[in-house]
Design a protein around this motif. Structure first.
Motif, PDB file in Angstrom:
ATOM      1  N   ASP A  11       0.911   4.878   6.424  1.00  0.00           N
ATOM      2  CA  ASP A  11       0.714   6.253   5.763  1.00  0.00           C
ATOM      3  C   ASP A  11      -0.822   6.538   5.892  1.00  0.00           C
ATOM      4  O   ASP A  11      -1.558   5.784   4.832  1.00  0.00           O
ATOM      5  CB  ASP A  11       1.251   6.538   4.287  1.00  0.00           C
ATOM      6  N   GLY A  12      -1.250   7.269   6.824  1.00  0.00           N
ATOM      7  CA  GLY A  12      -2.593   7.401   7.032  1.00  0.00           C
ATOM      8  C   GLY A  12      -3.352   8.723   6.190  1.00  0.00           C
ATOM      9  O   GLY A  12      -4.553   8.773   5.908  1.00  0.00           O
ATOM     10  N   LYS A  13      -2.350   9.309   5.459  1.00  0.00           N
ATOM     11  CA  LYS A  13      -2.750  10.453   4.517  1.00  0.00           C
ATOM     12  C   LYS A  13      -3.281   9.663   3.274  1.00  0.00           C
ATOM     13  O   LYS A  13      -4.371  10.040   2.576  1.00  0.00           O
ATOM     14  CB  LYS A  13      -1.805  11.466   4.152  1.00  0.00           C
ATOM     15  N   ARG A  14      -2.616   8.534   2.835  1.00  0.00           N
ATOM     16  CA  ARG A  14      -2.717   7.901   1.724  1.00  0.00           C
ATOM     17  C   ARG A  14      -3.687   6.640   2.152  1.00  0.00           C
ATOM     18  O   ARG A  14      -4.013   6.107   0.972  1.00  0.00           O
ATOM     19  CB  ARG A  14      -1.698   7.951   0.516  1.00  0.00           C
ATOM     20  N   VAL A  15      -3.646   6.239   3.385  1.00  0.00           N
ATOM     21  CA  VAL A  15      -4.294   5.125   3.719  1.00  0.00           C
ATOM     22  C   VAL A  15      -3.702   4.053   3.003  1.00  0.00           C
ATOM     23  O   VAL A  15      -4.285   3.093   2.564  1.00  0.00           O
ATOM     24  CB  VAL A  15      -6.133   5.266   3.459  1.00  0.00           C
ATOM     25  N   ARG A  16      -2.402   3.875   3.248  1.00  0.00           N
ATOM     26  CA  ARG A  16      -1.795   2.648   2.635  1.00  0.00           C
ATOM     27  C   ARG A  16      -0.760   2.136   3.674  1.00  0.00           C
ATOM     28  O   ARG A  16      -0.241   2.952   4.666  1.00  0.00           O
ATOM     29  CB  ARG A  16      -0.968   3.352   1.406  1.00  0.00           C
ATOM     30  N   LYS A  17      -0.200   0.747   3.392  1.00  0.00           N
ATOM     31  CA  LYS A  17       0.777   0.392   4.108  1.00  0.00           C
ATOM     32  C   LYS A  17       1.918   0.237   2.979  1.00  0.00           C
ATOM     33  O   LYS A  17       1.516  -0.249   1.918  1.00  0.00           O
ATOM     34  CB  LYS A  17       0.607  -0.875   4.984  1.00  0.00           C
ATOM     35  N   TRP A  18       3.224   0.336   3.445  1.00  0.00           N
ATOM     36  CA  TRP A  18       4.412   0.141   2.500  1.00  0.00           C
ATOM     37  C   TRP A  18       5.453  -0.669   2.613  1.00  0.00           C
ATOM     38  O   TRP A  18       5.849  -0.777   4.051  1.00  0.00           O
ATOM     39  CB  TRP A  18       5.228   1.676   2.603  1.00  0.00           C
ATOM     40  N   ASN A  19       5.787  -1.669   1.983  1.00  0.00           N
ATOM     41  CA  ASN A  19       6.945  -2.485   2.218  1.00  0.00           C
ATOM     42  C   ASN A  19       7.173  -2.791   0.552  1.00  0.00           C
ATOM     43  O   ASN A  19       6.863  -3.830   0.152  1.00  0.00           O
ATOM     44  CB  ASN A  19       6.661  -3.647   3.050  1.00  0.00           C
ATOM     45  N   VAL A  20       8.146  -1.978   0.123  1.00  0.00           N
ATOM     46  CA  VAL A  20       8.248  -1.884  -1.158  1.00  0.00           C
ATOM     47  C   VAL A  20       7.456  -1.362  -2.384  1.00  0.00           C
ATOM     48  O   VAL A  20       7.424  -0.515  -3.075  1.00  0.00           O
ATOM     49  CB  VAL A  20       9.131  -3.370  -1.662  1.00  0.00           C
ATOM     50  N   SER A  21       6.167  -2.333  -2.255  1.00  0.00           N
ATOM     51  CA  SER A  21       4.978  -1.655  -2.787  1.00  0.00           C
ATOM     52  C   SER A  21       3.855  -1.293  -1.650  1.00  0.00           C
ATOM     53  O   SER A  21       4.091  -1.415  -0.590  1.00  0.00           O
ATOM     54  CB  SER A  21       4.381  -2.985  -3.818  1.00  0.00           C
ATOM     55  N   CYS A  22       3.010  -0.743  -1.948  1.00  0.00           N
ATOM     56  CA  CYS A  22       1.810  -0.290  -1.128  1.00  0.00           C
ATOM     57  C   CYS A  22       0.491  -1.020  -1.389  1.00  0.00           C
ATOM     58  O   CYS A  22       0.081  -1.389  -2.595  1.00  0.00           O
ATOM     59  CB  CYS A  22       1.766   1.317  -1.314  1.00  0.00           C
ATOM     60  N   HIS A  23      -0.364  -1.169  -0.339  1.00  0.00           N
ATOM     61  CA  HIS A  23      -1.580  -1.578  -0.266  1.00  0.00           C
ATOM     62  C   HIS A  23      -2.442  -1.016   0.477  1.00  0.00           C
ATOM     63  O   HIS A  23      -1.948  -0.360   1.662  1.00  0.00           O
ATOM     64  CB  HIS A  23      -1.545  -3.237   0.233  1.00  0.00           C
ATOM     65  N   SER A  24      -3.568  -0.905   0.253  1.00  0.00           N
ATOM     66  CA  SER A  24      -4.900  -0.140   1.314  1.00  0.00           C
ATOM     67  C   SER A  24      -4.731  -0.844   2.402  1.00  0.00           C
ATOM     68  O   SER A  24      -4.604  -2.060   2.832  1.00  0.00           O
ATOM     69  CB  SER A  24      -6.321  -0.591   0.621  1.00  0.00           C
ATOM     70  N   TYR A  25      -4.736  -0.025   3.677  1.00  0.00           N
ATOM     71  CA  TYR A  25      -4.768  -0.206   5.031  1.00  0.00           C
ATOM     72  C   TYR A  25      -4.924   0.818   5.810  1.00  0.00           C
ATOM     73  O   TYR A  25      -4.862   1.935   5.518  1.00  0.00           O
ATOM     74  CB  TYR A  25      -3.394  -0.794   5.527  1.00  0.00           C
ATOM     75  N   GLY A  26      -5.763   0.719   6.788  1.00  0.00           N
ATOM     76  CA  GLY A  26      -6.087   1.474   7.889  1.00  0.00           C
ATOM     77  C   GLY A  26      -7.111   2.554   7.743  1.00  0.00           C
ATOM     78  O   GLY A  26      -8.058   2.282   6.909  1.00  0.00           O
ATOM     79  N   GLN A  27      -6.937   3.673   8.457  1.00  0.00           N
ATOM     80  CA  GLN A  27      -7.985   4.788   8.453  1.00  0.00           C
ATOM     81  C   GLN A  27      -7.105   6.047   8.229  1.00  0.00           C
ATOM     82  O   GLN A  27      -6.131   6.082   8.135  1.00  0.00           O
ATOM     83  CB  GLN A  27      -8.593   4.937   9.842  1.00  0.00           C
ATOM     84  N   THR A  28      -7.991   7.054   7.558  1.00  0.00           N
ATOM     85  CA  THR A  28      -7.356   8.333   7.389  1.00  0.00           C
ATOM     86  C   THR A  28      -7.169   9.019   8.817  1.00  0.00           C
ATOM     87  O   THR A  28      -8.056   8.925   9.737  1.00  0.00           O
ATOM     88  CB  THR A  28      -8.356   9.273   6.693  1.00  0.00           C
TER      89      THR A  28
END
Length: 995
Positions: free
Chosen positions: A269-286
């Motif tokens: 998810d680049g809007k929230r700059v997160r990666k998701w697999n049950v829980s979310c963590h910071s990842y990627g770019q806007t």
């Protein structure tokens, strides 16, 4: 070899006689027996085909060059070289295309100079062994080499057609691969599985473009993978909350859960700059609108990674479960309300392919190789055409061969087009082969482009429906490529997307191509994409503006000159893009259809209908990208600028404004509120039967009626830049000009106002972070060096604030270049001032009818006239840097704005209290600045009406803003306002009126 086998298959399929069977049984096309067999097959062709082929040759004689002519419809298209609508010349002579087939008795002959270059055109004289072996065939004597035959050597058209067909088939066989596709399940054509979707998803007929119409909608593709390396691409229609990635069949899709919210599902998810697999963590770019997100899964290593515009974001997930029975991963996506995306599983060439990763849908590589060969034939044909010899500086000439005449070119082109057209119906072939082929013909000099010569050679030999389909596919590919081109490079002041725009413009200027594109069902949707302007995100801005400077910045880390140079390059690049977009709109404006409106007016009308309700709290689906509306708005400003200047339109076409605009079909369809209420209410309470005949008389403005001192400085100030009149605007009638003015105010109300508000928010954020940074640095200087923990905390805060200042400075720089260029500010002020004078004239009843009709007409004015006029003025006032100060504006229209504000913030004819409150807030804001304060004191209307109107409005519950204004005028400052030196604006003029 490959060609031998292909030729045998062609002959067997088209003839099937004993000679061909004998050739096939021997395994090769070799010697006299093979020549006899193929020659016999050629001689045994259907006589009707021979007659039809002869007719083709006779039709081609009529090709004569003619100049470009605009046409009203695709049925009357005059190409630059061939009349493709009325004359049969240039067509391929399909069934029913010959008036009298009985007259066709002789075999078609490729005569004259064509025989000397035919092997070169069809690439039959190369050093490749398979091509040289063809010269040993007896029937190949009709395919002479370099000038070795006489001018009247005969070549059988049927033989050449079969030979070309075999060569095309051989090209496809050479490009075919027997790669194992193990690891994938599902149909060959990959699209959205509509049975798996949840929520409310809207998709197009191809099921590759989706839009969510509910809070959270999800879907998966109809194919899955269980081993190997695979990828697909997603083009973002907007940049909101989307979760894109991979999921198994067991991943539940609900109104609250989607991709990444369950085990064995992974999303980015680049809007929230997160990666998701049950829980979310910071990842990627806007991410930003138009970005291309690559989704890769490596089931050999158990990894999932993502890319943004070809830039790897790193491995997002490891230890992905695999090698288990029944465990396979589908491309999956979840979108929030209003989000849009376009999916590419391999049906088109990937924009950013990753080596080693395969598309889920097998690419059409065989067809692409065949199209590449056929386009090469056309390129070589152009080198031998009369065009090349007439324009030797445009096309490379092969002097080893004599030039073809016109009929030879048409006949040869028709032969190639017969095999090429079916290939150009495929999106993959168009994007992979056809677009690069046309791009190679572009020239940096506009008059030296080879695209028109190719188009006028190729398209006339197609049937009308074939031309429409090929042109539609071509523009669809160009629009997609332009929209997804990131604005991250300004090398040579030409951003990456410029070449796609330039190619589209060159094609539009060819009458036949434009007529065919206009007949394509998705014409407006495709043209809309060419008007987008991809907005850079913070990462893109860091690439565009590596050097950042602001007043007080440390010179060791930044340079003012470097940032100015970078800004100059961005400005030139944007002006280049906007210039091409403007020219494309002008092509629509000068194309005159059979209807009364131009194509451009029809497009603008379609755009407004599509974006009806764009500024609602919950906007409707299928809206345009806001940058499209912005682009059209600035195109209209450029068209209207010379007519909107205050010194010109008293005697100009816009000096009289037709009242029929207020009750036009567009106005009724959009059903926007009026100053007097809804249109139905206004028509009932203030009926005007003759409104279609009424005209509003617009004067030159207050500033020009006082003294000559205002006019002598017009040419010395930025307010009156050297505006070049737009040639196309001279063809517009007064009715069209006023309609475009009405549309420009509506576009500002729907979208452009939000862009200026966002720019102001960015500027306020920059000032806030800059203040925090300066305060932190002062605290560090005062701090005792022994306070190590506090010093470390302040250093961390300084680092964070400096990063925010750098990012906000870059964003403000982009907004300043994109929205606040001096020419745009000047045109916007002229628009706002003209709207103000129109509203004053309406309020005072200055119309062609009676005074009573003039007063009634004021109630018919849409509210967005007032909102857009006031908001545009404040947007320019807040601009950084402003194009003109208050003293300059005081001589050029500011008095009109002040007069309207003070006369109408308590006007009972304006029923909506929010509109009146907006006018009152404007007065309150302007009185906080000394320059505007003085303008209020000098304004006759303000001196006479403002204080009494304030007291009347006070009784209508506008207590706080009115009290603030009165105290400000009498005491010099408002409630709870700190009085600083030089900010005491108490007014003796208004104190006297208050008393």
């Amino acid at each position: 070899n490959t060609f031998d086998r292909a030729l045998v298959r062609v002959m067997a399929r088209d003839g099937g006689n004993e000679g061909v069977e004998r050739v096939a049984s021997r395994g090769s096309v070799d010697g006299a027996d093979a020549g006899d067999a193929v020659g016999a097959e050629v001689r045994r062709r259907n006589p009707q085909e021979d007659a039809r082929d002869e007719a083709k040759g006779k039709q081609c004689v009529a090709w004569e060059r003619a100049g470009p002519v605009r046409a009203g419809s695709s049925k009357d298209v005059q190409w630059d070289g061939v009349d493709a609508g009325r004359s049969p010349a240039g067509k391929r002579g399909r069934e029913g295309g010959v008036e009298d087939p009985e007259k066709a008795e002789e075999t078609v002959k490729l005569v004259g100079s064509m025989s000397h270059g035919i092997q070169y055109v069809y690439d039959l004289d190369s050093k490749d062994e398979s091509n040289n072996r063809m010269r040993g065939l007896p029937w190949s004597s009709g395919l002479p080499g370099r000038g070795s035959k006489d001018a009247d050597e005969e070549v059988d058209y049927g033989t050449l057609d079969l030979l070309l067909k075999a060569r095309v088939m051989a090209e496809g066989d050479s490009a075919s691969t027997s790669e194992d596709v193990d690891g994938r399940l599902g149909p060959s054509q990959v699209k959205i599985d509509h049975n798996s979707s949840s929520g409310d998803l809207l998709w197009d007929p191809t099921r590759l473009k989706i839009e969510s119409r509910s809070n959270f909608s999800s879907a998966r593709a109809n194919a899955c993978v269980y081993k190997g390396k695979w990828m697909y691409e997603v083009t973002l229609g907007n940049c909101g909350i989307q979760q894109i990635g991979w999921a198994t069949i067991d991943c539940p899709f609900t109104f609250e859960e989607g991709v990444g919210d369950a085990p064995d599902s992974y999303a980015y998810d680049g809007k929230r700059v997160r990666k998701w697999n049950v829980s979310c963590h910071s990842y990627g770019q806007t991410w930003a609108t138009g970005d291309v997100i690559g989704c890769c899964i490596d089931l050999e290593r158990g990894e999932i990674s993502f890319l943004r515009n070809g830039e790897s974001l790193g491995v997002a997930f490891t230890d992905v479960r695999r090698a288990r029975e029944g465990l396979a991963y589908f491309p999956a996506f979840s979108l929030s309300q209003g989000e849009k995306a376009e999916l590419n599983f391999g049906g088109r060439s990937f924009l950013y392919p990753v080596p080693g990763f395969r598309p889920l849908q097998g690419p059409a590589t065989e067809q692409a190789a065949q199209a590449d060969y056929l386009l090469g034939c056309l390129r070589r044909l152009m080198q031998l055409s009369p065009i090349a010899h007439d324009h030797s500086s445009l096309l490379p000439i092969n002097f080893a061969y004599q030039a073809f005449d016109a009929s030879d070119v048409v006949l040869s082109c028709g032969l190639v087009a017969k095999h090429l057209w079916p290939l150009l119906r495929m999106d993959y072939v168009v994007s992979t082969v056809f677009v690069p082929f046309l791009l190679s013909m572009l020239s940096p000099l506009e008059d030296l482009s080879n695209v028109p010569y190719f188009a006028n050679m190729f398209f006339p030999v197609l049937e009308e429906f074939e031309t429409v389909e090929v042109v539609g596919k071509l523009f669809d590919s160009l629009a997609s490529l332009y929209k997804t081109s990131p604005f991250t490079s300004t090398v040579g002041c030409t951003p990456p997307g410029y070449r796609y725009l330039k190619l589209a413009l060159d094609l539009m200027r060819i009458p036949g191509v434009f007529a065919a594109w206009k007949a394509w069902p998705s014409f407006y949707s495709q043209f809309e994409l060419f008007l987008t302007q991809k907005q850079p995100n913070p990462n893109d801005l860091a690439t565009l503006l590596p050097e950042v400077w602001w007043p007080g910045a440390d010179c060791k880390f930044s340079s003012e000159d470097a940032m100015k140079m970078q800004s100059k390059n961005i400005k030139k690049a944007l002006e280049t893009i906007e210039g091409v977009q403007f020219e494309m709109c002008m092509e629509l404006l000068i194309y005159m259809p059979e209807s009364e409106r131009t194509i451009f007016e029809d497009f603008v009308l379609w755009l407004l209908q599509k974006n009806k309700g764009a500024n609602r709290n919950v906007p409707p689906p299928n809206l345009s990208d806001p940058t499209v509306l912005n682009s059209v708005f600035f195109v209209l400003l450029r068209l209207l600028h010379c007519h909107l200047r205050t010194e010109s339109n008293s005697a100009d076409a816009m000096g009289r404004f037709p009242a029929s605009i207020f009750v036009s079909d567009l106005s009724k369809e959009l059903d926007l509120p009026r100053l007097g209420g809804t249109l139905a209410h206004v028509e009932r309470e203030h009926p005007l039967e003759c409104i279609q005949q009424l005209h509003v008389e617009i004067g030159p403005g207050t500033a020009h009626s006082e003294s000559g001192s205002a006019t002598h400085s017009l040419r010395k100030h930025p307010l009156d830049l050297q505006v070049k009149p737009v040639r196309q605007a001279s063809f517009l009638s007064p009715q069209q000009l006023t309609w475009l003015f009405d549309v420009s105010l509506l576009l500002y109300h729907l979208s452009v106002a939000d862009a200026f508000k966002a720019a102001n928010t960015q500027n306020q954020a920059k000032l806030h972070f800059l203040s925090q940074l300066e305060d932190t640095e002062r605290r560090m200087q005062r701090l005792d060096m022994k306070s190590g923990e506090m010093l470390a905390h302040l250093k961390e805060a300084r680092k964070r604030f400096r990063k925010e200042v750098i990012e906000s400075t870059r964003a403000c720089c982009w907004s300043r270049i994109y929205l606040f260029r001096q020419q745009k500010q000047c045109a916007m002020y002229c628009l706002s001032n003209y709207a103000c004078r129109l509203l004053l004239s309406l309020s005072e009843g200055k119309c062609s009818g009676s005074s009573d009709e003039g007063e009634k007409l004021f109630s018919y004015v849409p509210e967005y006239y007032v909102d857009s006029m006031v908001d545009a003025f404040h947007a320019l006032r807040r601009a950084e840097p402003a194009f003109a100060g208050a003293k300059v504006l005081a001589r050029h229209g500011l008095a009109d704005a002040i007069s309207f504000l003070v006369k109408h913030f308590a006007d009972k004819r304006i029923l909506n209290p929010d509109v009146r409150d907006g006018l009152l807030q404007s007065i309150s804001v302007l009185l906080q600045y000394k320059e505007y304060h003085a303008s209020f004191e000098e304004n006759q209307e303000a001196r006479e009406h403002m204080i009494p109107s304030l007291l009347v409005a006070f009784q209508e519950r506008f207590w706080i803003p009115i009290s603030n204004i009165l105290v400000h005028l009498c005491r010099g400052r408002g409630f709870a306002t700190k009085c600083s030196k030089g900010r005491d604006f108490q007014s003796k003029v208004f104190q006297k009126n208050t008393a």
